[in-house]
Design a protein around this motif. Structure first.
Motif: not given
Length: 175
Positions: A114-124
């Motif tokens: 469930p964290d994958f979509p956000v993790m793809e977008k952030v800088g770190f």
């Protein structure tokens, strides 16, 4: 050329964390009355409070909806707490708009799909050592610590030390 995770640290001004599997070890104790109880690491708590006190934006986006988790995080000074979230990217986008955040200045630590979509977008994008394989594969940094065992403290402390904001900086140099 790939950028070292250490090179990303000076620009971070926002921390976003998942709860279960990051701020907790992912184990939930179920009491006979149906209450779900989680354990949170006190060192992670110190680091979260230190980050808030130093002026970082600290946010929580979690699928879980425990009131005791909310109470604990509020006690640390965290004000952006989103629990019971099914679409984490929607909340992430709301945070970007609300605070005029730039993705390259945001760290997100998650542990599962469930964290994958956000993790793809952030800088770190970061993960605890026991995160799901998919999450480790997109992470720029994998903490040597497991979820609920100081992984949040690890990344917060490193970033604050690099930026000269860690309160314990006079005790030891962090390599």
């Amino acid at each position: 050329m790939e950028v070292s995770y250490k090179e990303l640290m000076p620009q971070i001004d926002t921390f976003i964390f998942d709860v279960d599997g990051v701020l907790t070890n992912g184990i939930v104790t179920v009491f006979p009355n149906g209450e779900l109880v989680r354990q949170m690491n006190i060192k992670d708590g110190y680091a979260l409070k230190s980050a808030v006190d130093a002026g970082y934006k600290v946010c929580i986006i979690s699928g879980g909806s425990s009131q005791s988790v909310r109470t604990r995080l509020e006690g640390l000074g965290v004000t952006d707490i989103y629990l019971g979230v099914h679409d984490k990217i929607e909340v992430y986008n709301q945070l970007l708009d609300k605070y005029n955040l730039l993705p390259e200045n945001v760290l997100y630590m998650g542990d599962d799909v469930p964290d994958f979509p956000v993790m793809e977008k952030v800088g770190f994008a970061c993960a605890p050592s026991d995160a799901a394989t998919e999450i480790k594969n997109i992470s720029k940094y994998i903490s040597p610590r497991k979820g609920g065992e100081g992984c949040a403290r690890d990344v917060i402390e490193q970033i604050m030390r690099v930026q000269g904001k860690w309160k314990g900086k006079f005790y030891a140099k962090y390599d």
